[in-house]
Scaffold this motif. Structure first.
Motif, PDB file in Angstrom:
ATOM      1  N   HIS A  43       0.862  -1.186   0.000  1.00 57.89           N
ATOM      2  CA  HIS A  43       0.000   0.000   0.000  1.00 57.89           C
ATOM      3  C   HIS A  43       0.898   1.235   0.000  1.00 57.89           C
ATOM      4  O   HIS A  43       1.519   1.552   1.016  1.00 57.89           O
ATOM      5  CB  HIS A  43      -0.894   0.022   1.252  1.00 57.89           C
ATOM      6  N   ASP A  90      -4.077  -5.732   4.670  1.00 57.86           N
ATOM      7  CA  ASP A  90      -4.723  -4.523   5.170  1.00 57.86           C
ATOM      8  C   ASP A  90      -3.643  -3.496   5.551  1.00 57.86           C
ATOM      9  O   ASP A  90      -3.878  -2.601   6.345  1.00 57.86           O
ATOM     10  CB  ASP A  90      -5.597  -4.898   6.393  1.00 57.86           C
ATOM     11  N   GLY A  91      -2.429  -3.654   4.985  1.00 52.11           N
ATOM     12  CA  GLY A  91      -1.331  -2.762   5.339  1.00 52.11           C
ATOM     13  C   GLY A  91      -0.894  -2.937   6.774  1.00 52.11           C
ATOM     14  O   GLY A  91      -0.384  -2.027   7.415  1.00 52.11           O
ATOM     15  N   ASP A  92      -1.095  -4.155   7.291  1.00 52.56           N
ATOM     16  CA  ASP A  92      -1.060  -4.378   8.730  1.00 52.56           C
ATOM     17  C   ASP A  92       0.126  -5.195   9.222  1.00 52.56           C
ATOM     18  O   ASP A  92       0.175  -5.537  10.392  1.00 52.56           O
ATOM     19  CB  ASP A  92      -2.337  -5.126   9.122  1.00 52.56           C
ATOM     20  N   GLN A 133      -7.865   8.842  -8.419  1.00 57.11           N
ATOM     21  CA  GLN A 133      -7.062   8.839  -7.184  1.00 57.11           C
ATOM     22  C   GLN A 133      -5.750   9.555  -7.480  1.00 57.11           C
ATOM     23  O   GLN A 133      -4.841   8.975  -8.049  1.00 57.11           O
ATOM     24  CB  GLN A 133      -6.721   7.414  -6.774  1.00 57.11           C
ATOM     25  N   TRP A 144     -11.709   8.715   8.797  1.00 57.27           N
ATOM     26  CA  TRP A 144     -10.871   7.646   8.277  1.00 57.27           C
ATOM     27  C   TRP A 144     -10.643   7.733   6.766  1.00 57.27           C
ATOM     28  O   TRP A 144      -9.555   7.504   6.285  1.00 57.27           O
ATOM     29  CB  TRP A 144     -11.517   6.296   8.591  1.00 57.27           C
ATOM     30  N   CYS A 145     -11.717   8.024   6.017  1.00 55.63           N
ATOM     31  CA  CYS A 145     -11.572   7.968   4.554  1.00 55.63           C
ATOM     32  C   CYS A 145     -10.989   9.246   3.993  1.00 55.63           C
ATOM     33  O   CYS A 145     -10.740   9.332   2.791  1.00 55.63           O
ATOM     34  CB  CYS A 145     -12.904   7.624   3.882  1.00 55.63           C
ATOM     35  N   ARG A 197     -12.842  10.887   0.997  1.00 55.80           N
ATOM     36  CA  ARG A 197     -13.034  10.207  -0.291  1.00 55.80           C
ATOM     37  C   ARG A 197     -14.520   9.970  -0.574  1.00 55.80           C
ATOM     38  O   ARG A 197     -14.942  10.010  -1.716  1.00 55.80           O
ATOM     39  CB  ARG A 197     -12.290   8.873  -0.305  1.00 55.80           C
ATOM     40  N   MET A 198     -15.299   9.692   0.474  1.00 55.96           N
ATOM     41  CA  MET A 198     -16.720   9.401   0.262  1.00 55.96           C
ATOM     42  C   MET A 198     -17.555  10.687   0.197  1.00 55.96           C
ATOM     43  O   MET A 198     -18.487  10.773  -0.579  1.00 55.96           O
ATOM     44  CB  MET A 198     -17.261   8.499   1.378  1.00 55.96           C
ATOM     45  N   LEU A 231      -0.773  11.656   3.525  1.00 52.15           N
ATOM     46  CA  LEU A 231      -0.640  10.216   3.695  1.00 52.15           C
ATOM     47  C   LEU A 231      -1.797   9.578   2.930  1.00 52.15           C
ATOM     48  O   LEU A 231      -2.946   9.765   3.291  1.00 52.15           O
ATOM     49  CB  LEU A 231      -0.706   9.808   5.170  1.00 52.15           C
ATOM     50  N   PRO A 290      -3.755   5.208   5.864  1.00 54.33           N
ATOM     51  CA  PRO A 290      -3.405   5.408   7.273  1.00 54.33           C
ATOM     52  C   PRO A 290      -2.093   4.705   7.604  1.00 54.33           C
ATOM     53  O   PRO A 290      -1.899   3.548   7.235  1.00 54.33           O
ATOM     54  CB  PRO A 290      -4.564   4.759   8.041  1.00 54.33           C
ATOM     55  N   VAL A 291      -1.211   5.413   8.276  1.00 53.87           N
ATOM     56  CA  VAL A 291       0.103   4.858   8.593  1.00 53.87           C
ATOM     57  C   VAL A 291       0.265   4.825  10.105  1.00 53.87           C
ATOM     58  O   VAL A 291       0.286   5.878  10.741  1.00 53.87           O
ATOM     59  CB  VAL A 291       1.225   5.719   7.982  1.00 53.87           C
ATOM     60  N   PRO A 292       0.357   3.622  10.705  1.00 47.40           N
ATOM     61  CA  PRO A 292       0.592   3.571  12.151  1.00 47.40           C
ATOM     62  C   PRO A 292       1.948   4.183  12.484  1.00 47.40           C
ATOM     63  O   PRO A 292       2.918   3.979  11.738  1.00 47.40           O
ATOM     64  CB  PRO A 292       0.587   2.073  12.476  1.00 47.40           C
ATOM     65  N   LEU A 293       2.025   4.911  13.589  1.00 48.37           N
ATOM     66  CA  LEU A 293       3.301   5.506  13.974  1.00 48.37           C
ATOM     67  C   LEU A 293       4.355   4.427  14.165  1.00 48.37           C
ATOM     68  O   LEU A 293       5.530   4.618  13.873  1.00 48.37           O
ATOM     69  CB  LEU A 293       3.128   6.320  15.259  1.00 48.37           C
TER      70      LEU A 293
END
Lengths: 104, 489
Positions: B89, B110-112, B283, B432-433, B436-437, B464, B467-470
């Motif tokens: 991602h 999920d980029g997780d 996008q 969160w989005c 975009r919506m 960003l 979403p990017v976790p710190l």
């Protein structure tokens, strides 16, 4: 005429497995996301909103809207439409927010 | 390793849909070292989305008219030296020089998975596609209301439906394709509700006549829908959704020419799901973050401004497909190929590549399909009267639960005249989005307060892109060439 999506695609899936949603068993097929497994069981909502507590589920289906956030195996804010279902996954309705993973 | 700080790739392609796939395989075939990053686990993008192997689909192309075109691209990818990085991602792209780029990505479905990567390249091709545009209406947050593209995506990849009786509504050519897919998969679609009048196409006879494949597509969908007794309702919109915890019925109203709902025309249509969308939004955030210029498309979205060789206004950054304006998979494939040729000509100093017959032919096809796309876009441009179906308690921003009433208060009482000001006053678009919506809707509501009523350009600004976790940022290895690296000492 095909009667189900699986008929249409000629699906011959590997054996199904079980996940749970709020404690209730839900069948899933290998290769399905959690959102797809829940839709397959007729479940359309697995989150409640932060302000008004209204039910939400998958909307955009491609990881953009974040409406499908669920708690999966205790981890909050997983996008159910992107997260593959794995045998034994425990999915629970996410109530309100979960700030522990989304850092923006 | 190629792509490491010491040896960058020649080309990094972001997105493995038709544009990115065509770009990556063409570049590799022309001798460029190429990396292809994509958020999905399988190439294809949204259009050629298909089931994972575990679902054992023996007819994976049953939901696509053009499946062989995709399998041809996939074979070329497998035979090429392209490094395909699935489940990547991309959250930002940074530029040190016109030939020195870094692509930053999170990894995992999920980029997780907590392992962020940085990829260096001498050129970047953005093929990030589009997401659906949504115009809110009373009840659109009720479970069972899903994006038309979302229903299509869930069906193509997961082989599931949101319900058995699904109304399809909104605007744009995608609606017919979605209705066609849903009926083929066993759903009953009582109505396709289209806000525009299809007569809009008639104003562009030349674009239609030179794109006969589009007429064939429309005829195929039309025939399938007639066979399943799907009623087509032009100049109409869903103006209410009924049900407590999920959809039980919708109200369909007739619209005036500017999409304002005509009072007293509402009809109740029982259904257990509603698939809705109003066209696509390019996008562009990875590019606009780098300062790329945009253009307003005829249907009111902001797309990247590109030159004849698909290069953005920032040298070294190319784009292909929907990022430059919605146009369909065939246009995307042609643009990806053109961009790859142009990148090769630049990096290898081979200007002759851009004058050959193959390239002239590609450019001609691109121009023809782009003209058709713009004509289609004009026919489905939202009429200003659509806001007439909003009630004050209709949620506009799904993430932050901001109602139309609060947005109007920000405009009428507090003087907001653009989406950004509305966001600061109400939090619409701050969730969160990242808008975009709700972005298109908020921009339209804010524009109502302007003397000319025109929506000012508001290209996506999202530093960003995901979403990017710190923790992921903290886990990044030090960049040896970064600000504190050897280059600056």
């Amino acid at each position: 005429m095909a009667r189900t999506p699986a008929d249409l695609a000629g699906a011959e899936p590997d054996p199904p497995f079980e996940i749970t949603f709020d404690g209730r068993p839900v069948p899933a097929l290998p290769g399905q996301t959690i959102a797809a497994a829940l839709w397959g069981a007729g479940i359309l909502a697995w989150r409640t909103t932060r302000r008004t507590g209204r039910p939400r589920g998958a909307f955009c289906g491609i990881g953009q809207c974040f409406d499908c956030l669920a708690t999966v195996n205790g981890e909050r804010n997983r996008r159910a439409c992107l997260t593959p279902a794995r045998p034994g996954d425990t999915v629970t309705t996410q109530e309100g927010h979960g700030h522990d993973r989304l850092a923006v | 390793m190629t792509g490491s700080p010491s040896e960058p790739y020649d080309l990094a392609v972001v997105g493995a849909g038709p544009a990115g796939l065509a770009g990556a395989v063409t570049a590799a075939e022309l001798g460029l070292s190429t990396v292809l990053l994509d958020a999905s686990g399988r190439p294809g993008g949204q259009y050629f989305r298909h089931p994972a192997p575990g679902l054992g689909a023996t007819r994976p192309g049953a939901l696509h008219h053009d499946w062989p075109a995709f399998t041809a691209l996939r074979r070329r990818l497998a035979a090429s030296d392209v490094t395909h990085l699935a489940h990547h991602h991309v959250w930002t792209v940074t530029r040190r020089a016109a030939d020195d780029w870094t692509v930053h990505a999170l990894t995992g479905p999920d980029g997780d998975d907590g392992k962020p990567v940085r990829i260096r390249a001498r050129a970047v091709l953005l093929a990030t596609g589009a997401h659906e545009r949504h115009l809110p209406f009373p009840g659109w947050t009720l479970p069972g209301v899903v994006g038309a593209g979302g229903a299509q995506a869930m069906l193509k990849a997961g082989l599931v439906l949101p319900g058995r009786r699904v109304v399809v509504a909104g605007s744009g050519p995608l609606l017919l394709a979605v209705a066609s897919s849903l009926t083929a998969a066993g759903a009953h679609v009582p109505e396709v509700v289209e806000a525009a009048g299809y007569l809009g196409y008639a104003r562009h006879p030349r674009a239609l006549a030179t794109n006969p494949h589009k007429l064939v597509e429309a005829a195929v969908h039309g025939t399938a829908l007639a066979r399943h007794r799907v009623r087509l309702r032009p100049r109409s919109a869903v103006t209410a959704v009924h049900g407590t915890d999920r959809v039980e019925a919708v109200t369909v109203s007739r619209l005036g020419p500017d999409w304002r709902p005509l009072p007293g025309t509402g009809r109740r249509v029982p259904c257990d799901a509603l698939a809705v969308g109003h066209g696509l939004v390019p996008q562009t955030e990875l590019a606009t973050g780098l300062g790329c210029a945009t253009r307003r498309t005829p249907d009111g979205t902001d797309a990247l401004l590109l030159d004849a060789w698909q290069e953005t206004t920032v040298p070294g950054l190319w784009a292909a497909g929907e990022t430059g304006g919605t146009g369909g998979w065939q246009l995307a494939r042609v643009e990806g190929e053109l961009a790859a040729v142009a990148v090769t000509a630049r990096l290898r100093a081979r200007p002759g590549l851009t004058t050959g017959r193959r390239v002239r032919d590609l450019a001609r096809r691109r121009d023809r399909m782009r003209a058709f796309a713009e004509a289609m876009a004009a026919a489905h441009a939202p009429g200003a009267g659509w806001t007439g179906w909003l009630t004050d308690d209709t949620e506009v921003c799904r993430c932050e639960e901001v109602t139309a009433g609060r947005v109007r208060e920000a405009v009428d009482d507090l003087g907001a005249r653009d989406a950004r000001t509305v966001k600061l006053l109400t939090r619409a678009g701050m969730g969160w989005c990242q808008g975009r919506m709700c972005g298109a809707a908020v921009a339209a509501l804010a524009a109502a307060g302007r003397p000319d009523g025109a929506v000012p350009p508001s290209p996506a600004r999202r530093p960003l892109a995901v979403p990017v976790p710190l923790a992921a940022l903290a886990a990044l290895p030090e960049d040896p060439d970064g600000p504190d690296g050897p280059e600056d000492h």
